[in-house]
Write a protein that holds these residues in place. Structure first.
Motif, PDB file in Angstrom:
ATOM      1  N   ASP A  17       0.825  -1.209   0.000  1.00 59.40           N
ATOM      2  CA  ASP A  17       0.000   0.000   0.000  1.00 59.40           C
ATOM      3  C   ASP A  17       0.864   1.267   0.000  1.00 59.40           C
ATOM      4  OD1 ASP A  17       0.913  -0.080   2.602  1.00 59.40           O
ATOM      5  OD2 ASP A  17      -1.052   0.132   3.538  1.00 59.40           O
ATOM      6  N   TYR A  18       2.130   1.100  -0.397  1.00 60.67           N
ATOM      7  CA  TYR A  18       3.056   2.226  -0.529  1.00 60.67           C
ATOM      8  C   TYR A  18       3.298   2.518  -2.002  1.00 60.67           C
ATOM      9  CZ  TYR A  18       4.102   1.662   4.382  1.00 60.67           C
ATOM     10  OH  TYR A  18       3.996   1.584   5.746  1.00 60.67           O
ATOM     11  N   TYR A  19       3.717   3.743  -2.268  1.00 62.48           N
ATOM     12  CA  TYR A  19       4.035   4.151  -3.635  1.00 62.48           C
ATOM     13  C   TYR A  19       5.446   4.711  -3.708  1.00 62.48           C
ATOM     14  CZ  TYR A  19      -0.840   3.741  -5.080  1.00 62.48           C
ATOM     15  OH  TYR A  19      -2.086   3.256  -5.393  1.00 62.48           O
ATOM     16  N   SER A  20       6.175   4.313  -4.747  1.00 55.35           N
ATOM     17  CA  SER A  20       7.369   5.044  -5.170  1.00 55.35           C
ATOM     18  C   SER A  20       6.858   6.011  -6.223  1.00 55.35           C
ATOM     19  CB  SER A  20       8.400   4.102  -5.791  1.00 55.35           C
ATOM     20  OG  SER A  20       8.987   3.289  -4.807  1.00 55.35           O
ATOM     21  N   ILE A  21       7.323   7.246  -6.180  1.00 57.51           N
ATOM     22  CA  ILE A  21       6.836   8.257  -7.119  1.00 57.51           C
ATOM     23  C   ILE A  21       7.976   8.650  -8.047  1.00 57.51           C
ATOM     24  CG2 ILE A  21       5.756  10.520  -7.392  1.00 57.51           C
ATOM     25  CD1 ILE A  21       4.712  10.225  -4.493  1.00 57.51           C
ATOM     26  N   TYR A  22       7.734   8.506  -9.345  1.00 57.62           N
ATOM     27  CA  TYR A  22       8.729   8.817 -10.368  1.00 57.62           C
ATOM     28  C   TYR A  22       8.249   9.984 -11.216  1.00 57.62           C
ATOM     29  CZ  TYR A  22      10.508   4.273  -9.039  1.00 57.62           C
ATOM     30  OH  TYR A  22      11.006   3.219  -8.314  1.00 57.62           O
ATOM     31  N   LEU A  23       9.209  10.759 -11.713  1.00 54.98           N
ATOM     32  CA  LEU A  23       8.906  11.901 -12.561  1.00 54.98           C
ATOM     33  C   LEU A  23       8.888  11.466 -14.024  1.00 54.98           C
ATOM     34  CD1 LEU A  23      11.388  14.371 -10.877  1.00 54.98           C
ATOM     35  CD2 LEU A  23       8.945  14.177 -10.443  1.00 54.98           C
ATOM     36  N   LEU A  24       7.892  11.924 -14.744  1.00 58.80           N
ATOM     37  CA  LEU A  24       7.843  11.723 -16.192  1.00 58.80           C
ATOM     38  C   LEU A  24       7.921  13.121 -16.807  1.00 58.80           C
ATOM     39  CD1 LEU A  24       4.970   9.073 -16.437  1.00 58.80           C
ATOM     40  CD2 LEU A  24       7.435   8.682 -16.361  1.00 58.80           C
ATOM     41  N   THR A  25       9.061  13.434 -17.407  1.00 56.49           N
ATOM     42  CA  THR A  25       9.284  14.755 -17.984  1.00 56.49           C
ATOM     43  C   THR A  25       9.728  14.594 -19.433  1.00 56.49           C
ATOM     44  OG1 THR A  25      11.629  14.870 -17.417  1.00 56.49           O
ATOM     45  CG2 THR A  25      10.074  15.605 -15.730  1.00 56.49           C
ATOM     46  N   ASP A  26       9.862  15.700 -20.114  1.00 56.59           N
ATOM     47  CA  ASP A  26      10.332  15.681 -21.502  1.00 56.59           C
ATOM     48  C   ASP A  26      11.845  15.805 -21.572  1.00 56.59           C
ATOM     49  OD1 ASP A  26       7.760  15.457 -22.515  1.00 56.59           O
ATOM     50  OD2 ASP A  26       7.469  17.613 -22.595  1.00 56.59           O
ATOM     51  N   GLY A  27      12.564  15.135 -20.732  1.00 51.28           N
ATOM     52  CA  GLY A  27      14.024  15.196 -20.780  1.00 51.28           C
ATOM     53  C   GLY A  27      14.634  15.103 -19.405  1.00 51.28           C
ATOM     54  N   LEU A  28      15.124  16.233 -18.922  1.00 51.47           N
ATOM     55  CA  LEU A  28      15.822  16.290 -17.649  1.00 51.47           C
ATOM     56  C   LEU A  28      14.963  15.709 -16.518  1.00 51.47           C
ATOM     57  CD1 LEU A  28      18.496  17.316 -16.491  1.00 51.47           C
ATOM     58  CD2 LEU A  28      17.373  19.487 -16.039  1.00 51.47           C
ATOM     59  N   TYR A  29      15.551  14.851 -15.715  1.00 51.31           N
ATOM     60  CA  TYR A  29      14.933  14.196 -14.557  1.00 51.31           C
ATOM     61  C   TYR A  29      13.890  13.142 -14.927  1.00 51.31           C
ATOM     62  CZ  TYR A  29      17.143  18.128 -12.183  1.00 51.31           C
ATOM     63  OH  TYR A  29      18.024  19.062 -11.738  1.00 51.31           O
ATOM     64  N   HIS A  30      13.814  12.750 -16.188  1.00 51.27           N
ATOM     65  CA  HIS A  30      12.846  11.728 -16.602  1.00 51.27           C
ATOM     66  C   HIS A  30      13.144  10.415 -15.883  1.00 51.27           C
ATOM     67  CE1 HIS A  30       9.799   9.879 -19.040  1.00 51.27           C
ATOM     68  NE2 HIS A  30      10.636   8.922 -19.388  1.00 51.27           N
TER      69      HIS A  30
END
Length: 176
Positions: free
Chosen positions: A73-86
Motif C-alpha cells: 500500500d506504498y508508492y514510489s513516485i517517479y517523474l515523467l518529464t520531456d528530458g531532464l529528470y525523466h
C-alpha cells in the motif's frame, strides 16, 4: 514486497498552494537560494535547489507527470518529464526537502491519504480527480516550506511547514 500494477497509475498534480515544478526545468539553469535555515557560522549561505520539488502559484501547470508505482500500500513516485529528470524518483534521502534522485532501493516511499487521513490505494479511489495528502513511509505529511523566488519547497514537515493537499488528475490507471 508485492508490486501491484493494477494499483499503479500516472497523474498530474496541483496543490492548494499552487503548481508543482522543478526549478531547473522551469528556468533552464542552476537555481540557488539563501538557505532557509541559514546559520551565520556555516560556510555556504546558498543552496542549489535546481532539482527540488517546489510549489508556486504562477509556475507552469502540468510541467511534470508523476508515475505512482504501487508496492503493497506504498508508492514510489517517479517523474515523467520531456528530458531532464525523466524517470527520477522523488525522495528526501539527504534532508527534509523532496528532490529528484536517480532510482535506488533506499528512496522514500509514500502513502496516499484520503480526507479522513486513511491510507488509500488506486483501487479505493473512484474518481480521476481526487484530493489527497501524501505522507512518507515514516508518517510525515508532505508540506510547503519557505517563500522564495521559486515558490515554496516541498518538504516532509520536520520543520514547521504548511501541509499540502494534492489535486490529482489521473491520466492512466494500471500503468506499468
Amino acid at each position: 514486497m508485492n508490486k501491484n500494477q493494477e494499483r499503479s497509475f500516472i497523474a498530474t498534480m496541483k496543490t492548494n498552494h499552487g503548481n508543482l515544478h522543478l526549478p531547473k526545468i522551469t528556468y533552464g539553469k542552476t537555481t540557488l537560494i539563501k538557505k532557509l535555515d541559514y546559520d551565520t557560522w556555516s560556510f555556504d549561505a546558498n543552496m542549489d535547489i535546481s532539482s527540488y520539488l517546489c510549489v508556486k502559484t504562477d509556475a507552469p501547470a502540468n510541467q511534470i507527470k508523476f508515475y505512482f508505482d504501487c508496492i503493497d500500500d506504498y508508492y514510489s513516485i517517479y517523474l515523467l518529464t520531456d528530458g531532464l529528470y525523466h524517470r527520477y524518483a522523488l525522495s528526501n534521502e539527504n534532508q527534509d526537502f523532496i528532490s529528484a534522485f536517480r532510482y535506488d532501493h533506499e528512496q522514500t516511499t509514500y502513502n496516499l491519504l484520503d480526507g479522513n487521513g486513511q491510507i488509500v490505494t488506486l483501487d479505493q479511489i473512484n474518481t480521476d480527480t481526487p484530493v489527497l495528502r501524501i505522507q512518507t513511509r515514516g508518517g510525515r505529511t508532505l508540506s510547503a516550506r519557505g517563500n522564495t523566488k521559486v515558490g515554496s519547497l516541498v518538504c516532509t514537515g520536520k520543520v514547521s511547514a504548511r501541509p499540502l493537499d494534492f489535486k490529482f488528475e489521473i491520466l492512466s490507471r494500471g500503468a506499468a
